[in-house]
Every structure is written in structure tokens, then in C-alpha cells.
Motif scaffolding. Structure first.
Motif, PDB file in Angstrom:
ATOM      1  N   PHE A   1       1.094  -1.107  -0.231  1.00  0.00           N
ATOM      2  CA  PHE A   1      -0.007  -0.181  -0.144  1.00  0.00           C
ATOM      3  C   PHE A   1       0.897   1.096   0.116  1.00  0.00           C
ATOM      4  N   PHE A   2       0.818   2.056  -1.187  1.00  0.00           N
ATOM      5  CA  PHE A   2       1.872   3.049  -1.276  1.00  0.00           C
ATOM      6  C   PHE A   2       1.408   4.290  -0.796  1.00  0.00           C
ATOM      7  N   ASN A   3       2.493   5.087  -0.303  1.00  0.00           N
ATOM      8  CA  ASN A   3       2.264   6.557   0.231  1.00  0.00           C
ATOM      9  C   ASN A   3       2.493   7.447  -0.907  1.00  0.00           C
ATOM     10  N   GLY A   4       1.451   8.353  -0.930  1.00  0.00           N
ATOM     11  CA  GLY A   4       1.309   9.382  -2.280  1.00  0.00           C
ATOM     12  C   GLY A   4       2.193  10.685  -1.676  1.00  0.00           C
ATOM     13  N   GLY A   5       2.945  10.640  -0.742  1.00  0.00           N
ATOM     14  CA  GLY A   5       3.415  11.786  -0.453  1.00  0.00           C
ATOM     15  C   GLY A   5       4.798  12.056  -1.479  1.00  0.00           C
TER      16      GLY A   5
ATOM     17  N   LYS B   1     -18.745   9.179  -2.176  1.00  0.00           N
ATOM     18  CA  LYS B   1     -19.155   8.227  -1.096  1.00  0.00           C
ATOM     19  C   LYS B   1     -18.526   8.554   0.158  1.00  0.00           C
ATOM     20  N   GLY B   2     -18.002   9.768   0.491  1.00  0.00           N
ATOM     21  CA  GLY B   2     -17.369  10.202   1.677  1.00  0.00           C
ATOM     22  C   GLY B   2     -15.946   9.862   1.829  1.00  0.00           C
ATOM     23  N   VAL B   3     -15.198   9.497   0.769  1.00  0.00           N
ATOM     24  CA  VAL B   3     -13.696   9.041   0.963  1.00  0.00           C
ATOM     25  C   VAL B   3     -13.045  10.397   0.372  1.00  0.00           C
ATOM     26  N   ASN B   4     -12.513  11.020   1.390  1.00  0.00           N
ATOM     27  CA  ASN B   4     -11.645  12.442   0.715  1.00  0.00           C
ATOM     28  C   ASN B   4     -10.184  12.016   0.614  1.00  0.00           C
ATOM     29  N   LYS B   5      -9.620  11.128   1.230  1.00  0.00           N
ATOM     30  CA  LYS B   5      -8.164  10.513   1.062  1.00  0.00           C
ATOM     31  C   LYS B   5      -7.767  10.015  -0.259  1.00  0.00           C
ATOM     32  N   ASP B   6      -6.667  10.464  -0.588  1.00  0.00           N
ATOM     33  CA  ASP B   6      -6.240  10.099  -1.991  1.00  0.00           C
ATOM     34  C   ASP B   6      -5.752   8.928  -2.210  1.00  0.00           C
ATOM     35  N   GLN B   7      -4.959   8.160  -1.206  1.00  0.00           N
ATOM     36  CA  GLN B   7      -4.297   6.826  -1.357  1.00  0.00           C
ATOM     37  C   GLN B   7      -5.212   5.780  -1.350  1.00  0.00           C
TER      38      GLN B   7
END
Length: 299
Positions: A121-125, A152-158
Motif C-alpha cells: 500500500f503506497f504512500n502518495g507523499g 461516497k465520503g472518502v476524501n483521502k487520495d491513497q
């Protein structure tokens, strides 16, 4: 790296809010790109539209770097990466060991993506991206998946990044952890880190943060006068990020890392900040434990 090409990508609303102090940032970049976005969006949504859509606005191969980072070593070797897209593992571990696994699984399920079987699971930083067909295809899908997730209420990009990577046959390749050293999880890479990611998104509570730039009060000084970023202290962090570690800091590992992600730990930390309330709870629990031990002894 005085000869590197630095591109600053902002949206049009941010550009219009540039005062004389903030314009000093622009003077230190080679390319200033302003992306037009729909009006009335929150700052978070605008930032994610820029991040997931960066491939549309920036030309050429690029190394995307989050703003809550400091570059501490030259980055020339990034051009040797033989991959269309490359990143480091989130929390510097396989997904099965990730302390944020439960949260990420829940968010990915909302996207209709069962991430449980994924090994990484990669970090998008920090993302290395080539200006080729695969690079553009990835970003097009990533942006589309993030927009669907937002509904759908998911505001994170990862989570959207992970889903896109899976759908495209795991196109994202792993690069050395030193390219994106997450301060709170990557202590063993800090000595050789090229980029230190101090993660202001995880800055919570009123207490002192383990790294000084995680403390949001540090930015009050910069907002008043951006020239302060060039003072001796802030420049010293680029030369030696260890200088930014809080004097009152300890290292945790193993099960304690997972415990810090629990609801109980968060509540206990809140109680501890109130002082008297925490002491009463602690005294009560100690009394119960003492009585229980005594009863067990006489039994």
C-alpha cells in the motif's frame, strides 16, 4: 541542487490570494503553474484535484513532493528509476503490518475495492512519474477514482491510488524508503533520507510534536514573514533533520504502535490533558486492580 527545475503547482484561487509575503515563494521556483478549478470548492478538495490531476498540468517527467517535507540530500538519482510510476511503502512496511490498515480497508471498501489481499500500500507523499502513456493513464484513472470516492465520503487520495494501481496491474513500483522517510514510522531511514516527510496531517492535540515542523504553530512565524524560512534554524533542519526532534521524545515499536491507533488511546490522551480527570480514572482503576489482586490472593 541549484540546477534542478522546481515547479510549483497551485489552483487559481490560491494564486489570487497571493500577497506580497507569499509571492516570495514564487521567486524561488523555476516554473509557476496555475490550474483553473471550479469555484466554491473547499481547500482540501482543491488540493486533491491538483494532486491527483498533476499529470495534466505539469510537462515532462517529475518527482511529486508533498509540501510537508524537507529535501535533505540531492535527488539526481531519481532519473535512474526504471519505472513509469514509483513510490515508497506507506508507513515503511507491508500492508499486513500497516498500523493504518483497518482504516484503509474500510475506506477502500467504500470504493468497492477489496484491498485486503494487497501486499503493498503506497504512500502518495512522494511520487516519481514519467511523461508517458502509462503515467498519463494512471493519473487519469486516479483522478476519476478519487472523484468517485469523494461522492461516497472518502476524501483521502491513497485508497484511490491503491485501487488504480491494482486495476492497472500494479504499475506502481517500489523505490527505496529514503526517498520518502515518514518521520514517525521511518526512524531507521532518517540517517540516509533524501526527503523527510514529517506528516502534518497526523499533527493532533495541543502537546509538543515529535518534529518541530509538525507543530502547526511553526507556520505562524512563516505566515508573518516568509524570509524567516531562511533563518539559521530552519536552514539547519535541511542540513540535519535530527535537529528538529523534540527534546521530550521517545521511540515506540511493536504492539504500542497499534495501540496508539485505538479509540481508547485517543480518549486516554484527552483525559490526560485534563489532568485531574485522568488522575481520578487512574486511581479508580488502580484500586480495582488492587482489590482484584487481594481477592485472588485470599482465594
Amino acid at each position: 541542487m541549484p540546477d534542478c527545475h522546481v515547479t510549483l503547482l497551485v489552483d487559481d484561487k490560491t494564486d489570487s490570494a497571493m500577497d506580497d509575503n507569499r509571492k516570495k515563494i514564487v521567486q524561488n521556483v523555476d516554473e509557476y503553474v496555475v490550474a483553473p478549478l471550479p469555484q466554491g470548492l473547499s481547500a482540501h478538495v482543491r488540493s486533491r484535484l491538483l494532486k491527483c490531476g498533476a499529470r495534466k498540468y505539469v510537462k515532462g517527467d517529475f518527482l511529486y513532493i508533498d509540501t510537508d517535507t524537507i529535501v535533505v540530500k540531492p535527488l539526481y538519482e531519481i532519473d535512474d528509476v526504471d519505472s513509469s510510476i514509483a513510490a515508497t511503502l506507506d508507513s515503511h512496511c507491508l500492508f499486513q503490518d500497516n498500523p493504518y490498515r483497518d482504516m484503509d480497508v474500510a475506506l477502500c471498501n467504500k470504493l468497492g475495492f477489496h484491498v485486503e489481499d494487497e501486499s503493498v500500500f503506497f504512500n502518495g507523499g512522494v511520487l516519481y512519474v514519467k511523461d508517458n502513456k502509462d503515467g498519463h493513464a494512471f493519473y487519469d484513472m486516479w483522478l476519476d477514482e478519487w472523484k468517485k470516492g469523494l461522492e461516497k465520503g472518502v476524501n483521502k487520495d491513497q485508497p484511490a491510488l491503491a485501487k488504480t494501481n491494482s486495476q492497472l496491474g500494479h504499475i506502481v513500483k517500489r523505490i527505496d524508503d529514503t526517498w520518502n522517510c515518514e518521520f514517525i514510522h521511518g526512524m531507521r531511514f532518517l540517517k540516509d533520507a533524501k526527503i523527510v516527510h514529517y506528516l502534518t496531517t497526523n499533527s493532533k492535540g495541543k502537546d509538543k510534536q515529535p518534529f518541530i515542523l509538525k507543530d502547526l504553530s511553526s507556520y505562524d512565524l512563516l505566515k508573518k514573514d516568509l524570509d524567516n524560512v531562511k533563518n539559521d534554524f530552519y536552514m539547519s533542519l535541511i542540513k540535519d533533520p535530527f535537529l528538529g526532534i523534540n527534546h521530550l521524545t521517545t521511540i515506540v515499536s511493536g504492539s504500542e504502535v497499534y495501540f496508539r491507533r485505538t479509540w481508547l488511546y485517543s480518549r486516554m490522551l484527552e483525559w490526560f490533558e485534563y489532568g485531574k480527570k485522568f488522575n481520578r480514572i487512574q486511581s479508580l482503576l488502580m484500586l480495582i486492580s488492587k482489590v482484584k489482586s487481594t481477592l485472588f490472593f485470599w482465594r
